[in-house]
Design a protein around this motif. Structure first.
Motif, short mmCIF file in Angstrom:
data_model
loop_
_atom_site.label_atom_id
_atom_site.label_comp_id
_atom_site.label_asym_id
_atom_site.label_seq_id
_atom_site.Cartn_x
_atom_site.Cartn_y
_atom_site.Cartn_z
N GLU A 139 0.83 -1.21 0.00
CA GLU A 139 0.00 0.00 0.00
C GLU A 139 0.86 1.26 0.00
O GLU A 139 0.53 2.25 -0.67
N ASP A 142 2.14 1.76 -3.49
CA ASP A 142 1.08 2.31 -4.34
C ASP A 142 1.03 3.83 -4.20
O ASP A 142 0.86 4.55 -5.20
N THR A 147 2.46 2.51 -8.11
CA THR A 147 2.34 1.17 -8.69
C THR A 147 0.90 0.81 -9.05
O THR A 147 0.66 -0.21 -9.70
N GLY A 149 -1.64 -0.40 -7.54
CA GLY A 149 -2.28 -1.63 -7.05
C GLY A 149 -1.93 -2.87 -7.85
O GLY A 149 -2.46 -3.95 -7.60
N SER A 181 -7.27 -2.62 -11.01
CA SER A 181 -5.88 -3.08 -10.93
C SER A 181 -5.83 -4.60 -11.11
O SER A 181 -6.84 -5.25 -11.32
#
Length: 527
Positions: A139, A142, A147, A149, A181
């Motif tokens: 997380e 992200d 990124t 997810g 995602s």
């Protein structure tokens, strides 16, 4: 589950600092030579990151992809292992692996960008706290690295740990992707040790990940020369018309190694050459060699045609005469005295594990009926080589005087997978002179001489394909199970019929393997 179709390559985030010219990039998009196949926002989590595979192959491949400009700027790499490391310690491990094993030059700016996205999570596979930390790390990446997810979980661990890892990923919400995602699981072979265990493993994995989210790694399918089988057959009109029972006498598929088991006793004993190589690598090569032309080169079409071949495989009626297993014995090899398999550290002196296996198979369909496929693999053989030899029937009538040639040989097309990647064509030619004397000659195509682009390492191609969601080069669970259906009866026969034959290290296997082909009036090629 994933909401992004896995058969469609991701195309987002093409803003990337490339260090390699697009036209010199062997992993560019073949549909547009100006456009590299670049992964979108994503990250990779490697379980078992301290192992040899990770150190020698996976981490260097990730760096090489970044160095080629094929990873997004925010790409992130997370290591998970039972080590008391900080993020900086992990980055140093990756740095050392890259320095030693990467195939592209080390560039400080590429390394720094990659290192900023590296994280390490210490813990065991049954440690809930560690998986909570992993979720927190994902997380955070992200948010900080963009990124999106999108994460692939690479299980570079022994198969006995697969169920526990995927169970933990499900339990802690890591297998379920955020809206828009994707999440993917990458599994290394072996995919079970027989049909029952493969089916059980597939059920466990598919309970957590949809089949299209699971990428089973067979690194041989990432090799350029393996993919060239399809190009050789279907991009050239000269080969396909004779690629059938009317012209082909037999096909030999060989994967030989000149080394022993090394320090792999714990893995190898009880597995053996047939389970380790024939069930996956060689049956995949056989399927690609024998299959019909697919409607397209997408994953579904390739799966359809390969499955037809595997389902049509027919075992010999007499397994005693048409299968052979062996164990290497101590001998002088390459000027060095080497141990036999039973003398290797960690091996039970009573072990019946095969280090050599050869089988005769047939594909019972219209194209191949009656054409034998001889598959063989082994350790401590004469040299390291993997090849597919399509050997053609002799000419039905020879007008040449019998004194003009010792014996007119058989034409052959040999696809060399390693180490000297290329294709050889063998045919008869007149010897210069006044008499009509015929001799076998060869024409060679070598990748290294014909292309300026260097062939990407197999794991580079496969990791990139995972991130793109391109499943063309990954065996599906149906192929795995069909392959075990072929090998299980052979392994069952061997289990109740004595011990493996012995063969000298540095030779080409036990005499029984030569006798197997001699019964059919044939002989093994000497690569």
């Amino acid at each position: 589950m994933s909401t992004t179709p896995n058969h469609t390559p991701d195309t987002a985030s093409r803003t990337v600092t490339s260090t390699t010219a697009d036209w010199d990039n062997p992993l560019r998009d073949a549909r547009d030579r100006r456009l590299p196949r670049i992964a979108g926002p994503s990250g990779l989590v490697i379980f078992g990151v301290t192992g040899d595979l990770s150190r020698k192959k996976l981490m260097p491949a990730v760096y090489d992809l970044a160095n080629r400009g094929l990873l997004p700027p925010g790409f992130s790499l997370v290591g998970f292992a039972r080590r008391d490391w900080e993020d900086e310690d992990f980055a140093q491990i990756v740095h050392d692996a890259v320095r030693e094993h990467a195939r592209t030059p080390f560039r400080e700016e590429v390394w720094q960008q990659l290192a900023e996205g590296m994280r390490f999570v210490p813990g065991d596979f049954d440690d809930d706290t560690a998986f909570k930390q992993l979720k927190t790390a994902v997380e955070e990446l992200d948010a900080s690295r963009g990124t999106g997810g999108n994460f692939a979980f690479y299980l570079s661990v022994p198969p006995k740990f697969f169920p526990k890892v995927v169970e933990q990923l499900k339990k802690h919400g890591l297998a379920k992707a955020p809206e828009g995602s994707w999440r993917r699981a990458v599994i290394e072979k072996p995919f079970g040790h027989d049909l029952a265990s493969a089916q059980e493993l597939n059920a466990v994995v598919h309970d957590v990940f949809d089949p299209d989210q699971v990428f089973r790694i067979d690194h041989y399918l990432g090799k350029e020369t393996v993919q060239n089988i399809l190009a050789l057959r279907f991009a050239n009109t000269m080969f396909e018309p004779i690629w059938n029972r009317s012209f082909v006498d037999h096909i030999q598929i060989t994967m030989a190694e000149d080394i022993g088991i090394g320090g792999r006793a714990g893995y190898y004993d009880g597995i053996g050459a047939a389970r380790d190589v024939i069930q996956n690598h060689l049956l995949q090569l056989m399927a690609l060699t024998a299959m019909e032309e697919p409607a397209s080169f997408d994953a579904a079409s390739l799966l359809t045609e390969k499955l037809k071949v595997l389902k049509a495989v027919k075992l010999p009626e007499d397994l005693g005469k048409h299968t052979v297993r062996g164990q290497y014995a101590g001998a002088w090899q390459g000027g060095e005295k080497v141990l036999g398999y039973l003398e290797e550290d960690g091996i039970d002196p009573a072990s019946t594990t095969n280090t050599y296996a050869a089988v005769k198979l047939e594909v019972d369909n219209r194209r191949w009926a009656g054409v034998p496929f001889y598959l063989r693999t082994g350790k401590r053989l004469g040299r390291r080589v993997t090849e597919i030899a399509v050997v053609f029937q002799r000419a039905p009538h020879s007008p040449f005087d019998s004194t003009a040639t010792e014996e007119l040989g058989q034409n052959a097309i040999v696809i060399r997978v390693q180490p000297d990647e290329g294709v050889t064509v063998r045919f008869g030619s007149k010897v210069p002179g006044t008499s009509m004397e015929i001799r076998d000659v060869t024409m060679d195509f070598a990748y290294g001489e014909s292309f300026t682009e260097s062939s990407p390492e197999a794991y580079e191609r496969l990791i990139l394909d995972v991130l793109l969601g391109d499943a063309n080069l990954f065996p599906r669970h149906q192929e795995v199970e069909e392959s075990w259906k072929i090998l299980d009866p052979i392994e069952g026969y061997w289990a109740t019929h004595g011990r493996p034959a012995r063969y000298a290290s540095g030779s080409w296997g036990p005499e029984e393997a030569d006798e197997m082909l001699a019964r059919d009036g044939r002989s093994w090629r000497r690569p």
